[in-house]
Design a protein around this motif. Structure first.
Motif, PDB file in Angstrom:
ATOM      1  N   PRO A 115       0.554  -1.699  -0.370  1.00 58.42           N
ATOM      2  CA  PRO A 115      -0.236   0.052  -0.199  1.00 58.42           C
ATOM      3  C   PRO A 115       0.892   1.282   0.344  1.00 58.42           C
ATOM      4  CG  PRO A 115      -0.798  -1.555   1.112  1.00 58.42           C
ATOM      5  CD  PRO A 115       0.312  -2.327   0.715  1.00 58.42           C
ATOM      6  N   ASN A 116       0.384   1.820  -0.113  1.00 58.09           N
ATOM      7  CA  ASN A 116       0.943   3.827  -0.986  1.00 58.09           C
ATOM      8  C   ASN A 116       2.141   3.475  -1.414  1.00 58.09           C
ATOM      9  OD1 ASN A 116      -1.727   4.742  -0.128  1.00 58.09           O
ATOM     10  ND2 ASN A 116      -1.130   3.684   2.356  1.00 58.09           N
ATOM     11  N   PHE A 117       2.592   2.752  -2.121  1.00 56.93           N
ATOM     12  CA  PHE A 117       4.091   2.264  -2.637  1.00 56.93           C
ATOM     13  C   PHE A 117       4.208   3.179  -3.580  1.00 56.93           C
ATOM     14  CE2 PHE A 117       7.204   0.637  -5.586  1.00 56.93           C
ATOM     15  CZ  PHE A 117       7.857   1.130  -5.710  1.00 56.93           C
ATOM     16  N   THR A 118       5.483   3.987  -3.304  1.00 50.10           N
ATOM     17  CA  THR A 118       5.859   5.364  -4.830  1.00 50.10           C
ATOM     18  C   THR A 118       7.047   5.240  -5.703  1.00 50.10           C
ATOM     19  OG1 THR A 118       6.370   7.039  -3.740  1.00 50.10           O
ATOM     20  CG2 THR A 118       4.132   7.134  -3.932  1.00 50.10           C
ATOM     21  N   ARG A 136       4.256  -4.033 -20.700  1.00 47.88           N
ATOM     22  CA  ARG A 136       2.926  -3.740 -20.115  1.00 47.88           C
ATOM     23  C   ARG A 136       1.988  -4.399 -19.586  1.00 47.88           C
ATOM     24  NH1 ARG A 136       0.851  -6.688 -26.010  1.00 47.88           N
ATOM     25  NH2 ARG A 136       2.338  -4.647 -27.283  1.00 47.88           N
ATOM     26  N   ILE A 137       0.756  -4.080 -18.504  1.00 46.89           N
ATOM     27  CA  ILE A 137       0.514  -4.523 -17.064  1.00 46.89           C
ATOM     28  C   ILE A 137      -0.636  -4.496 -17.062  1.00 46.89           C
ATOM     29  CG2 ILE A 137       0.527  -3.384 -14.980  1.00 46.89           C
ATOM     30  CD1 ILE A 137       2.892  -1.465 -15.577  1.00 46.89           C
ATOM     31  N   MET A 138      -1.577  -4.926 -16.461  1.00 46.07           N
ATOM     32  CA  MET A 138      -2.342  -5.863 -16.173  1.00 46.07           C
ATOM     33  C   MET A 138      -3.025  -6.005 -14.781  1.00 46.07           C
ATOM     34  SD  MET A 138      -5.470  -8.461 -16.524  1.00 46.07           S
ATOM     35  CE  MET A 138      -6.687  -7.958 -18.422  1.00 46.07           C
ATOM     36  N   VAL A 139      -4.198  -4.891 -13.840  1.00 51.22           N
ATOM     37  CA  VAL A 139      -4.186  -4.916 -12.394  1.00 51.22           C
ATOM     38  C   VAL A 139      -5.198  -6.218 -12.618  1.00 51.22           C
ATOM     39  CG1 VAL A 139      -4.854  -3.559 -10.765  1.00 51.22           C
ATOM     40  CG2 VAL A 139      -3.782  -2.930 -12.528  1.00 51.22           C
ATOM     41  N   LEU A 140      -4.603  -6.603 -11.101  1.00 50.83           N
ATOM     42  CA  LEU A 140      -5.438  -8.001 -10.906  1.00 50.83           C
ATOM     43  C   LEU A 140      -6.234  -7.644  -9.375  1.00 50.83           C
ATOM     44  CD1 LEU A 140      -2.791 -11.177 -10.813  1.00 50.83           C
ATOM     45  CD2 LEU A 140      -4.321  -9.751 -13.326  1.00 50.83           C
ATOM     46  N   SER A 141      -6.207  -6.775  -8.520  1.00 55.73           N
ATOM     47  CA  SER A 141      -6.241  -6.162  -7.314  1.00 55.73           C
ATOM     48  C   SER A 141      -5.778  -4.874  -7.331  1.00 55.73           C
ATOM     49  CB  SER A 141      -6.222  -7.349  -6.361  1.00 55.73           C
ATOM     50  OG  SER A 141      -5.422  -7.425  -5.930  1.00 55.73           O
ATOM     51  N   GLY A 142      -6.724  -4.089  -6.425  1.00 51.14           N
ATOM     52  CA  GLY A 142      -6.717  -3.347  -5.300  1.00 51.14           C
ATOM     53  C   GLY A 142      -6.275  -1.927  -6.963  1.00 51.14           C
ATOM     54  N   GLU A 143      -5.193  -1.500  -6.779  1.00 55.95           N
ATOM     55  CA  GLU A 143      -4.987   0.639  -7.606  1.00 55.95           C
ATOM     56  C   GLU A 143      -4.087   1.155  -8.187  1.00 55.95           C
ATOM     57  OE1 GLU A 143      -6.572   4.465  -5.415  1.00 55.95           O
ATOM     58  OE2 GLU A 143      -8.285   3.028  -6.302  1.00 55.95           O
ATOM     59  N   ILE A 144      -3.401   0.845  -8.586  1.00 55.66           N
ATOM     60  CA  ILE A 144      -2.100   2.014  -9.300  1.00 55.66           C
ATOM     61  C   ILE A 144      -2.083   3.145 -10.467  1.00 55.66           C
ATOM     62  CG2 ILE A 144      -1.496   0.128 -11.153  1.00 55.66           C
ATOM     63  CD1 ILE A 144       1.300   1.229  -9.855  1.00 55.66           C
ATOM     64  N   THR A 145      -1.870   4.384  -9.667  1.00 59.35           N
ATOM     65  CA  THR A 145      -2.179   5.337 -10.615  1.00 59.35           C
ATOM     66  C   THR A 145      -0.658   5.932 -11.497  1.00 59.35           C
ATOM     67  OG1 THR A 145      -3.427   6.604  -8.931  1.00 59.35           O
ATOM     68  CG2 THR A 145      -2.807   7.932 -10.743  1.00 59.35           C
ATOM     69  N   LEU A 146      -0.840   6.377 -12.370  1.00 63.21           N
ATOM     70  CA  LEU A 146       0.305   6.369 -12.896  1.00 63.21           C
ATOM     71  C   LEU A 146       0.358   7.788 -13.975  1.00 63.21           C
ATOM     72  CD1 LEU A 146       2.597   4.766 -15.261  1.00 63.21           C
ATOM     73  CD2 LEU A 146       0.624   4.560 -17.530  1.00 63.21           C
ATOM     74  N   THR A 171       5.085   6.442 -10.336  1.00 63.57           N
ATOM     75  CA  THR A 171       3.451   5.072  -9.859  1.00 63.57           C
ATOM     76  C   THR A 171       3.148   5.508  -8.866  1.00 63.57           C
ATOM     77  OG1 THR A 171       4.593   3.381  -9.953  1.00 63.57           O
ATOM     78  CG2 THR A 171       3.866   3.718 -11.410  1.00 63.57           C
ATOM     79  N   LYS A 172       1.764   5.537  -8.332  1.00 70.26           N
ATOM     80  CA  LYS A 172       1.337   5.015  -7.160  1.00 70.26           C
ATOM     81  C   LYS A 172       0.233   4.336  -6.754  1.00 70.26           C
ATOM     82  CE  LYS A 172       0.033   8.398  -2.893  1.00 70.26           C
ATOM     83  NZ  LYS A 172      -0.031   7.356  -2.124  1.00 70.26           N
ATOM     84  N   VAL A 173       1.311   3.592  -5.679  1.00 71.65           N
ATOM     85  CA  VAL A 173      -0.324   2.816  -5.286  1.00 71.65           C
ATOM     86  C   VAL A 173      -1.313   2.628  -4.306  1.00 71.65           C
ATOM     87  CG1 VAL A 173      -0.277   0.354  -4.299  1.00 71.65           C
ATOM     88  CG2 VAL A 173       2.001   0.750  -6.093  1.00 71.65           C
ATOM     89  N   GLY A 174      -2.753   2.446  -4.523  1.00 72.07           N
ATOM     90  CA  GLY A 174      -3.505   2.732  -3.469  1.00 72.07           C
ATOM     91  C   GLY A 174      -3.253   1.820  -2.356  1.00 72.07           C
TER      92      GLY A 174
END
Length: 192
Positions: A115-118, A136-146, A171-174
């Motif tokens: 969580p909250n990794f940047t 290429r990235i596919m999100v499986l769970s959670g969220e990430i802001t690019l 990037t910033k992880v939710g």
């Protein structure tokens, strides 16, 4: 039709553009794809067999194979380079995403971040060449802001994106962390 026109048509018709090369003499027995495929032969040759009819496509020629259509592929003795397009007729599943990555020569990793990794501003490739795309990235769970030059976008479970090798991004992880499938490739294509 030339390469530029072919690529423009693919994009206009909703295809994802893929550059690939296939080893000499590769034989893919009867199979079908879960996507529509169109290809422009950039070099070499490939023989497509459909309904027991074989047709060889060489440099400058195009072919297409619709979703679910049984066919076999036989690559010529010098291999084949293709500019191709893929268009799915439904949502992109995790399995299909990973299959596409492997088929296109990406190194596939399953991973995630706390969580909250940047990550600070960075790029995955050089600046004097174009990388097709590097990640290429596919999100499986959670969220990430690019965040990149054209703004920020948040990706949630089921979303996917491409990051070219020369793209500066952060990037910033939710707050719940993120799990993802990532494909990386170092294939470099000289700019023209």
């Amino acid at each position: 039709m030339d390469k530029t026109e072919f690529e423009a048509d693919l994009r206009r018709e909703g295809y994802r553009v893929v550059n690939s090369s296939v080893k000499p003499n590769l034989i893919a027995p009867n199979h079908c794809h879960d996507f529509d495929a169109k290809a422009f032969v950039l070099g070499g040759e490939i023989t497509i067999t459909r309904d027991n009819n074989s047709t060889t496509f060489r440099t400058g020629q195009c072919f297409e194979v619709p979703t679910g259509y049984m066919h076999a592929e036989h690559v010529g003795p010098e291999g084949v380079a293709l500019l191709s397009g893929r268009r799915r007729n439904g949502p992109l599943t995790r399995e299909a995403f990973e299959s596409d990555l492997r088929r296109e020569g990406f190194e596939v990793t399953h991973g995630g971040q706390k969580p909250n990794f940047t990550e600070d501003l960075h790029a995955h490739g050089g600046f004097d060449v174009r990388i097709e795309p590097a990640v290429r990235i596919m999100v499986l769970s959670g969220e990430i802001t690019l965040s990149r030059n054209d703004g920020s976008e948040t990706f949630h479970a089921g979303d996917h994106c491409e990051i070219p090798g020369d793209c500066q991004h952060a990037t910033k992880v939710g707050p719940e962390g993120v799990a993802y499938i990532v494909g990386k490739v170092d294939r470099q294509v000289a700019t023209s």
